[in-house]
Design a protein around this motif. Structure first.
Motif, PDB file in Angstrom:
ATOM      1  N   THR A 213       0.826  -1.203   0.000  1.00 48.90           N
ATOM      2  CA  THR A 213       0.000   0.000   0.000  1.00 48.90           C
ATOM      3  C   THR A 213       0.858   1.249   0.000  1.00 48.90           C
ATOM      4  O   THR A 213       2.005   1.241   0.437  1.00 48.90           O
ATOM      5  CB  THR A 213      -0.948   0.032   1.216  1.00 48.90           C
ATOM      6  N   ASP A 214       0.266   2.320  -0.495  1.00 46.34           N
ATOM      7  CA  ASP A 214       0.942   3.604  -0.576  1.00 46.34           C
ATOM      8  C   ASP A 214      -0.130   4.685  -0.526  1.00 46.34           C
ATOM      9  O   ASP A 214      -1.293   4.422  -0.823  1.00 46.34           O
ATOM     10  CB  ASP A 214       1.718   3.691  -1.891  1.00 46.34           C
ATOM     11  N   THR A 215       0.269   5.869  -0.133  1.00 45.83           N
ATOM     12  CA  THR A 215      -0.644   7.013  -0.177  1.00 45.83           C
ATOM     13  C   THR A 215       0.006   8.107  -1.004  1.00 45.83           C
ATOM     14  O   THR A 215       1.225   8.207  -1.072  1.00 45.83           O
ATOM     15  CB  THR A 215      -0.969   7.564   1.230  1.00 45.83           C
ATOM     16  N   HIS A 216      -0.816   8.883  -1.662  1.00 47.92           N
ATOM     17  CA  HIS A 216      -0.316  10.031  -2.401  1.00 47.92           C
ATOM     18  C   HIS A 216      -1.378  11.120  -2.384  1.00 47.92           C
ATOM     19  O   HIS A 216      -2.521  10.877  -2.005  1.00 47.92           O
ATOM     20  CB  HIS A 216       0.089   9.640  -3.826  1.00 47.92           C
TER      21      HIS A 216
ATOM     22  N   ALA B 243      -5.265   6.465  -0.845  1.00 48.37           N
ATOM     23  CA  ALA B 243      -4.526   5.236  -0.568  1.00 48.37           C
ATOM     24  C   ALA B 243      -4.761   4.287  -1.731  1.00 48.37           C
ATOM     25  O   ALA B 243      -5.856   4.241  -2.297  1.00 48.37           O
ATOM     26  CB  ALA B 243      -5.016   4.603   0.725  1.00 48.37           C
TER      27      ALA B 243
ATOM     28  N   CYS C 253      -3.302   0.219  -3.462  1.00 50.14           N
ATOM     29  CA  CYS C 253      -2.611  -1.030  -3.193  1.00 50.14           C
ATOM     30  C   CYS C 253      -2.157  -1.664  -4.501  1.00 50.14           C
ATOM     31  O   CYS C 253      -2.755  -1.427  -5.560  1.00 50.14           O
ATOM     32  CB  CYS C 253      -3.562  -1.976  -2.450  1.00 50.14           C
TER      33      CYS C 253
ATOM     34  N   ARG D  71      -4.728  13.172   5.653  1.00 52.50           N
ATOM     35  CA  ARG D  71      -3.675  12.224   5.264  1.00 52.50           C
ATOM     36  C   ARG D  71      -3.658  11.037   6.214  1.00 52.50           C
ATOM     37  O   ARG D  71      -3.442   9.906   5.804  1.00 52.50           O
ATOM     38  CB  ARG D  71      -2.312  12.915   5.291  1.00 52.50           C
ATOM     39  N   ASP D  72      -3.878  11.312   7.495  1.00 48.62           N
ATOM     40  CA  ASP D  72      -3.883  10.240   8.491  1.00 48.62           C
ATOM     41  C   ASP D  72      -4.984   9.225   8.198  1.00 48.62           C
ATOM     42  O   ASP D  72      -4.773   8.015   8.319  1.00 48.62           O
ATOM     43  CB  ASP D  72      -4.046  10.828   9.891  1.00 48.62           C
TER      44      ASP D  72
ATOM     45  N   ARG E 226      -3.923   7.016   5.358  1.00 52.12           N
ATOM     46  CA  ARG E 226      -2.955   6.010   5.823  1.00 52.12           C
ATOM     47  C   ARG E 226      -3.669   4.901   6.589  1.00 52.12           C
ATOM     48  O   ARG E 226      -3.318   3.723   6.465  1.00 52.12           O
ATOM     49  CB  ARG E 226      -1.885   6.666   6.690  1.00 52.12           C
ATOM     50  N   THR E 227      -4.682   5.272   7.384  1.00 50.88           N
ATOM     51  CA  THR E 227      -5.467   4.274   8.121  1.00 50.88           C
ATOM     52  C   THR E 227      -6.214   3.370   7.148  1.00 50.88           C
ATOM     53  O   THR E 227      -6.276   2.152   7.345  1.00 50.88           O
ATOM     54  CB  THR E 227      -6.438   4.957   9.098  1.00 50.88           C
TER      55      THR E 227
ATOM     56  N   ALA F 130      -5.283   2.555   4.166  1.00 56.70           N
ATOM     57  CA  ALA F 130      -4.282   1.652   3.585  1.00 56.70           C
ATOM     58  C   ALA F 130      -3.907   0.548   4.566  1.00 56.70           C
ATOM     59  O   ALA F 130      -3.828  -0.630   4.195  1.00 56.70           O
ATOM     60  CB  ALA F 130      -3.039   2.444   3.169  1.00 56.70           C
ATOM     61  N   ALA F 131      -3.703   0.913   5.829  1.00 58.53           N
ATOM     62  CA  ALA F 131      -3.343  -0.084   6.844  1.00 58.53           C
ATOM     63  C   ALA F 131      -4.482  -1.074   7.067  1.00 58.53           C
ATOM     64  O   ALA F 131      -4.250  -2.283   7.209  1.00 58.53           O
ATOM     65  CB  ALA F 131      -2.981   0.609   8.154  1.00 58.53           C
TER      66      ALA F 131
END
Length: 72
Positions: A26-29, A37, A39, A51-52, A55-56, A58-59
């Motif tokens: 996974t990645d974020t941009h 996010a 994958c 952004r957080d 990221r969540t 993606a996780a």
């Protein structure tokens, strides 16, 4: 004749998608004011202003793919 295709990308996530790796990388941009996010499996999360939260997302996706997602 071009030595590389214009569609060739050099990011690790794009390389993983191009080579069809089975793992979930996974990645974020950012795109404008939004964070996204994505994958290597092709999954994409919703656009987020936080952004957080991206990221969540993606996780959470990576955890679900690994079979360790919490029960809903």
């Amino acid at each position: 004749m071009e030595s590389q295709s214009r569609a060739h990308r050099t990011t690790p996530l794009a390389d993983a998608v191009h080579h069809r790796q089975p793992s979930h990388l996974t990645d974020t941009h950012e795109r404008g004011a939004f964070a996204l996010a994505e994958c290597s499996c092709g999954w994409r999360g919703p656009a987020r202003r936080s952004r957080d939260k991206a990221r969540t997302d993606a996780a959470d996706h990576a955890a679900a793919a690994a079979g360790s997602a919490p029960d809903s």
